[in-house]
Design a protein around this motif. Structure first.
Motif, mmCIF file in Angstrom:
data_model
loop_
_atom_site.group_PDB
_atom_site.id
_atom_site.type_symbol
_atom_site.label_atom_id
_atom_site.label_comp_id
_atom_site.label_asym_id
_atom_site.label_seq_id
_atom_site.Cartn_x
_atom_site.Cartn_y
_atom_site.Cartn_z
ATOM 1 N N PHE A 218 18.232 -34.882 15.773
ATOM 2 C CA PHE A 218 17.612 -34.006 16.765
ATOM 3 C C PHE A 218 17.924 -34.560 18.141
ATOM 4 N N ASP A 219 18.864 -33.934 18.820
ATOM 5 C CA ASP A 219 19.314 -34.355 20.148
ATOM 6 C C ASP A 219 19.097 -33.204 21.122
ATOM 7 N N LYS A 239 22.384 -27.968 16.538
ATOM 8 C CA LYS A 239 22.165 -26.652 15.918
ATOM 9 C C LYS A 239 20.827 -26.577 15.190
ATOM 10 N N VAL A 240 19.812 -27.099 15.847
ATOM 11 C CA VAL A 240 18.438 -27.014 15.355
ATOM 12 C C VAL A 240 17.562 -26.493 16.488
ATOM 13 N N LEU A 241 16.673 -25.568 16.161
ATOM 14 C CA LEU A 241 15.698 -25.073 17.117
ATOM 15 C C LEU A 241 14.305 -25.432 16.609
ATOM 16 N N ARG A 255 17.368 -23.624 11.510
ATOM 17 C CA ARG A 255 18.759 -24.085 11.510
ATOM 18 C C ARG A 255 19.630 -22.982 12.084
ATOM 19 N N LEU A 256 20.459 -23.305 13.093
ATOM 20 C CA LEU A 256 21.340 -22.332 13.729
ATOM 21 C C LEU A 256 22.725 -22.367 13.099
ATOM 22 N N ARG A 262 28.438 -22.613 18.676
ATOM 23 C CA ARG A 262 29.294 -23.788 18.490
ATOM 24 C C ARG A 262 28.623 -25.055 18.990
ATOM 25 N N GLN A 263 28.015 -24.970 20.171
ATOM 26 C CA GLN A 263 27.258 -26.105 20.703
ATOM 27 C C GLN A 263 26.165 -25.561 21.611
#
Length: 296
Positions: A218-219, A239-241, A255-256, A262-263
């Motif tokens: 998680f960044d 790619k996590v919300l 999860r995206l 892409r980023q």
């Protein structure tokens, strides 16, 4: 006979209704990208309504904000420009030079005043006018490059600054990723974080799910407060919300799809709840995705 026909028809209708309900349920939970509670996060993030391909200058778009009723503001992480975009298509209407080149990571507007945060925590601000080059005010905060600030949002009369790096400033000890309040009037960051979140908490929250039950890391890359619910949407470039309630409790994790985003680097909301999510181009043109607020 009529009663029998009516009973059979009623049974068939009930069965069909049940089948349709189950079909809808399966549709929104049969993959890693759909495995979340759509009542808690009322967006089809796996199927955005629109995609805008951005100008090549915004390949590395790093921050996004709503500006007025018809515009978005964007910043990218190399040049000191603010880009004013049309909300309907992402087209650049104008760009404003506010500082020399640097690692700019977040943008927010309060009225006609624009705030930009650098990765080292410095906050720049200026009033939007007819000028395409301004001299922004720069505030040196208590953050350092080790905090790696990559998120900026407005919350009431304060701004939220999200740390991608370490959560500590000065002598306070913080576990996990942290978010601090910045007072634009006092031009000062609060001494302690407003809230913080550890990766282990996210992992525990999703561990019993069928599809999405593990994160890589998680960044945080962006943060935004929902205008209708006051929920806090905390985006990660991995790619996590993560969504937190107004009292900072973990509410949902999504999860995206990397094939779409892409980023992911920016997130903001229009007043009606419409979400705009931006993604770096990763060697191609940057993108903004428009995602409607749904009622379930």
């Amino acid at each position: 006979m009529k009663d029998l026909i009516f009973t059979c028809c009623a049974f068939s209708f009930l069965a069909l209704s049940t089948l349709n309900c189950n079909s809808i349920t399966n549709t929104v939970s049969d993959s890693i990208y759909m495995d979340y509670d759509h009542h808690k996060v009322p967006y089809k993030l796996y199927a955005p309504d629109e995609k805008y391909l951005l100008h090549y200058d915004l390949e590395e778009i790093s921050g996004l904000s709503v500006f007025g009723a018809d515009h978005l503001l964007a910043v990218e992480d190399e040049q000191g420009y603010v880009y004013v975009l049309k909300a309907e298509n992402g087209e650049v209407e104008r760009k404003i030079k506010f500082a020399k080149g640097g690692d700019y990571e977040g943008i927010e507007a309060i009225g006609n005043r624009v705030y930009i945060v650098k990765s080292n925590g410095d906050v720049f601000s200026f009033e939007i006018s007819d000028n395409d080059e301004v001299e922004a005010e720069e505030v040196d905060t208590d953050f350092s490059s080790g905090n790696d600030i990559e998120g900026l949002s407005v919350s009431g009369e304060k701004l939220l600054l999200a740390c991608k790096g370490k959560g500590e400033i000065e002598d306070n000890k913080v576990k996990g990723k942290a978010v601090y309040e910045y007072d634009p009037k006092e031009k000062k960051v609060a001494g302690k974080p407003l809230f913080n979140l550890k990766e282990e908490e996210i992992e525990a929250f999703i561990e019993n799910r069928k599809f999405f039950n593990k994160i890589h890391s998680f960044d945080p890359s962006a943060i935004a407060v929902h205008p209708l619910t006051s929920d806090i949407y905390w985006l990660s470039a991995d790619k996590v919300l993560v969504v937190l309630s107004p009292d900072y409790k973990l509410k949902e994790v999504v999860r995206l799809d990397g094939g779409i985003y892409r980023q992911p680097e920016g997130i903001c909301f229009a007043g009606d709840g419409t979400m705009y999510l931006s993604s770096e181009g990763d060697g191609a043109r940057g993108r903004i995705f428009k995602i409607s607020y749904k009622s379930y």
